[in-house]
Design an enzyme around this catalytic site. Structure first.
Site, short mmCIF file in Angstrom:
data_model
loop_
_atom_site.label_atom_id
_atom_site.label_comp_id
_atom_site.label_asym_id
_atom_site.label_seq_id
_atom_site.Cartn_x
_atom_site.Cartn_y
_atom_site.Cartn_z
CB SER A 108 -0.70 0.04 1.31
OG SER A 108 -1.38 1.29 1.41
CB SER A 109 0.51 4.56 -1.74
OG SER A 109 -0.82 5.05 -1.11
CB CYS A 110 -0.40 3.90 3.86
SG CYS A 110 -0.17 2.21 4.45
CE1 TYR A 137 -2.93 -3.16 5.64
CE2 TYR A 137 -2.28 -0.91 4.64
CZ TYR A 137 -2.61 -2.39 4.40
OH TYR A 137 -3.09 -2.79 3.23
CE LYS A 141 -0.38 -4.86 3.54
NZ LYS A 141 -0.80 -6.26 2.65
CG HIS A 180 -9.85 1.97 1.76
ND1 HIS A 180 -9.80 0.86 1.64
CD2 HIS A 180 -8.75 2.20 2.41
CE1 HIS A 180 -8.91 0.15 2.08
NE2 HIS A 180 -8.08 0.93 2.70
#
Length: 311
Positions: A108-110, A137, A141, A180
């Site tokens: 994920s881009s987070c 999270y 990742k 989301h």
């Protein structure tokens, strides 16, 4: 990838995993192995190892994980870090142990710092503090990325990582407690329209900018990467442009056909100010997204209505 190769999709029932399954099937890959959560709990190491020993997949797409929106991430912080860490560690280690030829880990881009320069290049990983609302999270990742990186460095395992921007599309989660922003807006706009409400309440200020990627494009990018010569590394996947949540809200309302007033609840968190990915690394391999945002939202709303009608 050889069309005869045995492929395992971890998380095939989710939005990303189901898109991968559709894309692989459409491309003629018919030797695909799946397991539901009831059949295989990926947080249990012994069960995962037994599955790999028995099924002997040659290719793995790791799309499984605990996911959710800003509220779920902030409320269930321990669950998000524990479950995602266990899934990644178990699947990646067993994949190496049992001789999997190629693995793609979906992140994920987070994972990138909250306030890093835009657009976000893959090299910005671990250069600054994370957004606090989804830090557990994101950390999990990041560990998935590092597992792939270091199994390649130590053992030569051809494991790569893909970091998509905000995904949306068919089979999304429309539960307002856990979903989301884009599916949440679709759900809220639809309910407001159905009830004849005069206002649509949106979390935060509406100012944060987000990049959205249709999940079918994400699946296409993953297949493109797995059919390339790359053996390792981290690859951003996105559209290459973004928009503020306020404009996204207006676009969703237009697609849904709701024309009420937008009210921003500034007591709720905004999250990261901006997340626009630098996608040059993937573009250099000859791939770019095809689905424009309005078209993707219309397809997602159609999926939402279909699900509502079949409940």
């Amino acid at each position: 990838m050889d069309k005869r190769a045995k492929i395992y999709i971890a998380g095939h029932a989710g939005m990303a995993g189901s898109a991968l399954l559709r894309r692989l099937t459409a491309a003629g890959y018919d030797n695909v192995v799946t397991r539901t959560h009831a059949e295989l709990d990926l947080t249990q190491q012994a069960a995962v190892d037994a599955f790999f020993a028995s099924a002997q997949p040659e290719i793995v797409f790791l799309a499984a994980g605990k996911v959710g929106g800003i509220k779920a991430n902030n409320n269930f912080r321990a669950d998000f870090i524990y479950q995602n860490l266990m899934i990644e560690a178990n699947v990646i280690h067993s994949a190496w142990k049992h001789g999997v030829q190629r693995l793609l880990f979906l992140g994920s881009s987070c994972i990138y710092p909250r306030d890093c320069p835009q657009p976000i290049h893959e090299d910005y990983l671990l250069t600054g503090p994370l957004e606090q609302t989804n830090e557990p999270y994101a950390l999990a990742k990041i560990m998935g990325v590092k597992l792939c990186e270091n199994y390649y460095r130590q053992y030569g395992a051809r494991f790569i990582s893909v970091m998509p921007s905000n995904l949306y599309g068919p089979n999304d989660n429309y539960d307002l407690e856990n979903c989301h922003v884009l599916p949440a807006l679709i759900c809220k706009a639809h309910e407001a329209k159905a009830k004849g409400a005069s206002e649509l309440i949106v979390w935060g200020s509406g100012k944060p900018r987000r990049e959205f990627l249709f999940v079918e494009d994400m699946a296409d990018a993953c297949l493109h990467l797995m059919n390339s010569d790359v053996s390792s590394g981290l690859y951003n996947v996105g559209m290459g442009d973004d928009l503020p949540i306020s404009e996204l809200t207006e676009l969703v309302m237009e697609v849904v056909g709701y024309d009420g007033k937008i009210v921003y609840d500034r007591n709720q968190p905004d999250g990261t100010p901006r997340k626009l990915l630098n996608i040059e690394r993937l573009k250099s391999l000859g791939w770019s997204a095809k689905t424009q945002l309005r078209e993707g939202i219309a397809l997602t709303y159609k999926d939402f209505l279909s699900r509502r009608n079949h409940r």
